[in-house]
Design a protein around this motif. Structure first.
Motif, PDB file in Angstrom:
ATOM      1  N   MET A  62       0.832  -1.212   0.000  1.00 55.60           N
ATOM      2  CA  MET A  62       0.000   0.000   0.000  1.00 55.60           C
ATOM      3  C   MET A  62       0.864   1.259   0.000  1.00 55.60           C
ATOM      4  O   MET A  62       0.509   2.266  -0.619  1.00 55.60           O
ATOM      5  CB  MET A  62      -0.894   0.029   1.242  1.00 55.60           C
ATOM      6  CG  MET A  62      -2.052  -0.897   1.243  1.00 55.60           C
ATOM      7  SD  MET A  62      -3.007  -0.576   2.786  1.00 55.60           S
ATOM      8  CE  MET A  62      -3.894  -2.119   2.924  1.00 55.60           C
ATOM      9  N   ARG A  66       0.485   4.983  -1.850  1.00 56.11           N
ATOM     10  CA  ARG A  66      -0.214   5.947  -0.995  1.00 56.11           C
ATOM     11  C   ARG A  66       0.699   6.846  -0.160  1.00 56.11           C
ATOM     12  O   ARG A  66       0.261   7.895   0.293  1.00 56.11           O
ATOM     13  CB  ARG A  66      -1.174   5.205  -0.080  1.00 56.11           C
ATOM     14  CG  ARG A  66      -2.199   4.399  -0.862  1.00 56.11           C
ATOM     15  CD  ARG A  66      -3.221   3.759   0.051  1.00 56.11           C
ATOM     16  NE  ARG A  66      -4.290   3.138  -0.704  1.00 56.11           N
ATOM     17  CZ  ARG A  66      -5.251   3.788  -1.354  1.00 56.11           C
ATOM     18  NH1 ARG A  66      -5.269   5.086  -1.369  1.00 56.11           N
ATOM     19  NH2 ARG A  66      -6.183   3.131  -2.004  1.00 56.11           N
ATOM     20  N   GLY A 129      -5.896   1.643   3.930  1.00 57.94           N
ATOM     21  CA  GLY A 129      -6.086   1.623   2.483  1.00 57.94           C
ATOM     22  C   GLY A 129      -6.812   2.842   1.945  1.00 57.94           C
ATOM     23  O   GLY A 129      -6.679   3.177   0.768  1.00 57.94           O
TER      24      GLY A 129
END
Length: 191
Positions: A62, A66, A129
């Motif tokens: 992730m 991100r 997330g």
């Protein structure tokens, strides 16, 4: 250089693992399996560390999309590079020992955080997330510190109770690596 040392250490663990494995896969009451001694603590360590590492790899993946901080992305790369091969090693041991291999996938996608120290809940993972940028970085670092702390506890238990020398050696490596990474993450949070 850290990646080189990690790679060398992983190669050593893999070599030791292969050296301890024989062709006899029948386990005896004493835990003798092809010359590789193991006990219940070794099995528990491997079975629990696999899904624990899988979740850390998921979190690290992730971060590539991100995270805002290059330092967080680099740390995530380091975590993924170390824990992916360790998952393979742990899986190989369980197969050689004739034991069940567990993973996040084999746990039916259920929220399995309650059973292992440091595991994130499904809600935690969904929150991570959904975050991006600086918010993601802070959540990632705080969650990964908790996650690593849980892995260190599991590794310390293996060092105290385990019988298989390769598993104990991997537990020592996990404790050392993740202790250093916690210090790095605490520094990043403080900056």
């Amino acid at each position: 250089m850290k990646r080189t040392l990690t790679s060398v250490a992983l190669a050593l663990v893999a070599a030791l693992t292969l050296a301890g494995c024989g062709s006899d896969t029948e386990s005896t009451a004493s835990g003798d399996n092809g010359g590789a001694q193991f006990n219940d603590a070794d099995v528990t360590f491997a079975q629990q560390m696999i899904p624990h590492h899988e979740q850390a790899v998921e979190m690290a993946t992730m971060a590539q999309e991100r995270a805002a901080s290059p330092e967080v992305k680099e740390l995530a790369d380091t975590i993924e590079a170390a824990q992916g091969p360790e998952i393979e090693t742990l899986t190989g041991w369980l197969e050689d020992w004739g034991q069940e291999v567990s993973s996040e996938d084999s746990m039916g996608g259920m929220d399995h955080s309650g059973g292992m120290s440091g595991m994130m809940t499904d809600e935690d993972m969904e929150g991570l997330g959904a975050a991006t940028g600086a918010e993601f970085d802070q959540m990632f670092l705080e969650m990964m510190i908790e996650h690593h702390t849980g892995a260190i506890e599991m590794a310390q238990t293996e060092q105290e109770d385990g019988e298989n020398p390769d598993a104990v050696a991997l537990a020592e490596k996990i404790e050392a690596d993740q202790t250093a990474e916690i210090a790095q993450m605490e520094d990043l949070l403080g900056s």
